[in-house]
Motif scaffolding. Structure first.
Motif, mmCIF file in Angstrom:
data_model
loop_
_atom_site.group_PDB
_atom_site.id
_atom_site.type_symbol
_atom_site.label_atom_id
_atom_site.label_comp_id
_atom_site.label_asym_id
_atom_site.label_seq_id
_atom_site.Cartn_x
_atom_site.Cartn_y
_atom_site.Cartn_z
ATOM 1 N N GLU A 140 0.835 -1.201 0.000
ATOM 2 C CA GLU A 140 0.000 0.000 0.000
ATOM 3 C C GLU A 140 0.868 1.249 0.000
ATOM 4 N N TRP A 150 -4.770 7.133 -2.399
ATOM 5 C CA TRP A 150 -4.205 5.907 -1.829
ATOM 6 C C TRP A 150 -4.292 4.782 -2.860
ATOM 7 N N THR A 196 -7.745 3.430 -3.951
ATOM 8 C CA THR A 196 -8.582 2.854 -2.902
ATOM 9 C C THR A 196 -9.278 3.933 -2.081
ATOM 10 N N GLU A 197 -8.720 5.151 -2.095
ATOM 11 C CA GLU A 197 -9.307 6.246 -1.318
ATOM 12 C C GLU A 197 -8.821 7.567 -1.899
ATOM 13 N N THR A 198 -9.645 8.617 -1.743
ATOM 14 C CA THR A 198 -9.313 9.944 -2.276
ATOM 15 C C THR A 198 -9.598 10.995 -1.217
ATOM 16 N N LEU A 199 -8.689 11.977 -1.119
ATOM 17 C CA LEU A 199 -8.884 13.107 -0.211
ATOM 18 C C LEU A 199 -8.583 14.400 -0.958
ATOM 19 N N GLN A 205 -14.036 19.552 1.524
ATOM 20 C CA GLN A 205 -13.877 18.546 0.463
ATOM 21 C C GLN A 205 -14.442 19.051 -0.867
ATOM 22 N N THR A 261 -2.395 6.243 10.876
ATOM 23 C CA THR A 261 -3.586 6.917 10.325
ATOM 24 C C THR A 261 -3.353 8.406 10.091
ATOM 25 N N ARG A 294 -6.544 10.051 8.234
ATOM 26 C CA ARG A 294 -7.147 9.245 7.160
ATOM 27 C C ARG A 294 -8.431 8.547 7.626
ATOM 28 N N LYS A 295 -8.485 8.129 8.872
ATOM 29 C CA LYS A 295 -9.610 7.336 9.382
ATOM 30 C C LYS A 295 -10.659 8.189 10.092
ATOM 31 N N LYS A 324 -11.380 15.130 8.378
ATOM 32 C CA LYS A 324 -10.148 14.546 7.817
ATOM 33 C C LYS A 324 -8.980 15.514 7.878
#
Length: 608
Positions: free
Chosen positions: A278, A290, A300-303, A309, A328, A344-345, A352
């Motif tokens: 990862e 990510w 797998t994830e976007t920020l 956001q 995290t 992240r979590k 976030k």
């Protein structure tokens, strides 16, 4: 008498290595004694000579017999257990012991071994082999002047030189160096510019060991800390790719262009995970993505780097920071000079982005937590480097002087908590030791004449690699004092960081108090002004009021003026007669009323 001997050598042997061999003595010159020289002899009397009590030798030689040594390992199995017995299984061990103890030879063998063991035990009790003889002795430490020397220089093999944008050390020792090359000038790269990046052997600067061939020039390149054969790269077109050096120069897999970043991927970092596959990346398009290299089809994830956001308002990321002990949490340095602390979590998107640290007036080029104190981190941008504490968001707790040259990169020493490095546009690298000096760098080294762009310290702290704008990577070796942990250094740095954090908190509280006083002082004036504005009549009423006041002033002034009809009213006896006389005079002309003809005037004047 001149003695000349000519050595002859073949032309083909010029420049070859000398080959020595044993041969008998040769007579080159024979000088016959001259009896006439005896007449010039003068006897010296007396003669003083120093004597030793040992025999004098003209030549001394000692040649010891050569002895070759070698290191060999021993395959040791605990207790000599048979193959069918597992020493970790208690049931099998107990069954085997009972079987052995019933053997007739068992007691005799134990007695024989007891004699040998008794001798060893007595010997150990008589002499303490682990005794420290000079434990209390103080070692005189010599204060060595901080210095660094160049070990090797790795130059970009391509004809059109590119910037060494990122450096990554081989995780299993200082043997290899991965360098990413890319021309970051907008539309500055020609079609003939090479897109290759290289892995160098530290001992061989003449030719790269491995060539990596991406589809777009690499902006960053990172070794996988769990697998030294795998590298992760961020491309100029925003794609993420990874290589396995066992499978050649081409990337094993790449992210699809439509799922990748829209700007160059300036930073990629491997994440601490069980699989070791990862990672995540950041770009100036405002996204943090990510990935899992086993499936690079989509992130797998976007920020988005915005509190709400909102992608249209996201700030561009230029640097990333990730500490494996805090899996995290991560930090992002943006183009606008803001450092964002993220989680992240987090449960909701609004949570976030935990905190913002503002202090730089340009892009944050480098961001790294202190390896020994994760709550404190270093940021490099504009003309200074800053040290921050997570407890204070308003200001950094320490900072360097304002340089005349722009800073490009920086990082902490992995061994010494008080030492960090920065590179500058004028080609110099500065080493700061905040315990030794806070106002000036401990060591300033002119690495090259072109701007330095990237910097990376090997995990043992002894070797530093610097990448420059013309593609030259310089390998430096630091003096021992810069990579050896000093006595009581951690306690001193802890006390310094706590003191500076406390000082900034006091200053921040004082600043807030002063702002509150100013706000309280200006509040009544603002309220009165607002009240006046609320009670003020409309603009049309103001005009009418001004006009009425003007005419009132005119009337008042007219009343103050002398009345010209006063004498006429005195001469007439009646009210009606006075009024009729005034009307007749006014109809006759203004001069009659204004200047009545006096008695005794000439007839001509009266007639007129």
């Amino acid at each position: 008498m001149e003695i000349v001997y000519v050595y002859t050598k073949k032309r083909a042997e010029f420049g070859r290595q000398c080959n020595f061999s044993d041969r008998p003595a040769e007579l080159h010159v024979d000088i016959i004694p001259d009896p006439t020289q005896a007449e010039n002899f003068i006897e010296r009397n007396p003669v003083d000579i120093g004597l030793q009590c040992v025999q004098e030798m003209s030549e001394h030689e000692v040649n010891t017999e050569r002895f070759e040594t070698g290191s060999r390992g021993i395959n040791h199995t605990e207790g000599g257990w048979p193959k069918d017995v597992n020493p970790h299984e208690l049931e099998q061990v107990t069954r085997f012991r009972k079987k052995v103890e019933k053997d007739e030879v068992y007691i005799q063998t134990i007695q024989n071994l007891g004699v040998v063991m008794e001798h060893c035990i007595k010997q150990n009790n008589a002499i303490d082999i682990y005794e420290e003889y000079f434990e209390d002795a103080q070692v005189d430490e010599v204060d060595e002047t901080p210095s660094a020397k160049t070990i090797n220089v790795f130059r970009d093999p391509s004809e059109i030189k590119r910037t060494a944008t990122h450096i990554s050390w081989f995780p299993d020792g200082p043997r290899k160096l991965a360098v990413a090359y890319c021309n970051l000038d907008f539309q500055g790269a020609s079609t003939d510019t090479s897109m290759d990046s290289y892995i160098w052997d530290v001992e061989n600067p003449n030719k790269p060991e491995i060539t990596l061939k991406p589809v777009s020039p690499l902006v960053c390149l990172e070794y996988n800390p769990k697998d030294s054969h795998i590298l992760l790269g961020g491309c100029y077109n925003g794609q993420i790719a990874y290589w396995d050096t066992r499978k050649g120069s081409q990337p094993v897999e790449m992210t699809p262009i439509e799922q990748s970043h829209r700007d160059p991927a300036y930073k990629t970092i491997w994440i601490q995970s069980k699989t070791g596959t990862e990672c995540f990346s950041a770009s100036t398009d405002g996204q943090v993505l990510w990935w899992d290299i086993r499936k690079l089809g989509e992130p797998t994830e976007t920020l988005y780097l915005d509190k709400k956001q909102d992608f249209s308002k996201a700030q561009g990321a230029y640097s990333l920071e990730y500490e494996p002990t805090m899996p995290t949490k991560f930090m992002v340095g943006t183009e606008q000079g803001v450092i964002m602390s993220c989680n992240r979590k987090a449960k909701t998107p609004l949570e976030k982005i935990v905190a913002n640290f503002t202090g730089h007036i340009g892009p944050v080029y480098s961001l790294q937590r202190n390896p020994h104190f994760p709550k404190n981190f270093l940021s490099v941008g504009d003309w200074c480097a800053r040290i921050w504490s997570e407890d204070i968001r308003e200001s950094s707790i320490m900072w360097t002087k304002q340089y005349s040259s722009y800073l490009t990169d920086g990082c902490w020493s992995p061994i010494r908590p008080s030492v960090f490095f920065v590179t500058k546009m004028d080609g110099t690298m500065d080493v700061w030791d905040i315990i030794f000096k806070q106002n000036d760098p401990t060591l300033s080294l002119q690495v090259c004449d072109v701007p330095l762009h990237s910097l990376r310290v090997q995990e043992h702290g002894r070797l530093v690699a610097c990448g420059s704008k013309d593609g030259t990577t310089t390998l430096l070796e630091l003096s021992e004092g810069l990579y050896t942990l000093q006595r009581n250094e951690k306690n001193l740095v802890t006390a310094m960081f706590e003191r500076e954090t406390r000082r900034e908190k006091i200053l921040d509280a004082r600043h807030r108090e002063m702002k509150l006083k100013e706000r309280t002082k200006s509040q009544p004036e603002e309220d009165a002004k607002a009240h006046d504005e609320e009670d003020a009549p409309p603009e049309e009423d103001l005009y009418a009021k001004a006009e009425n006041e003007f005419w009132d002033i005119i009337k008042t002034e007219k009343k103050k003026m002398p009345d010209p009809t006063q004498d006429i009213e005195k001469s007439d006896t009646g009210k009606d007669g006075a009024l009729s006389r005034l009307m007749d005079d006014m109809s006759a002309g203004p001069s009659t009323a204004a200047s009545p003809i006096p008695e005794g005037a000439p007839e001509s004047e009266k007639k007129d």
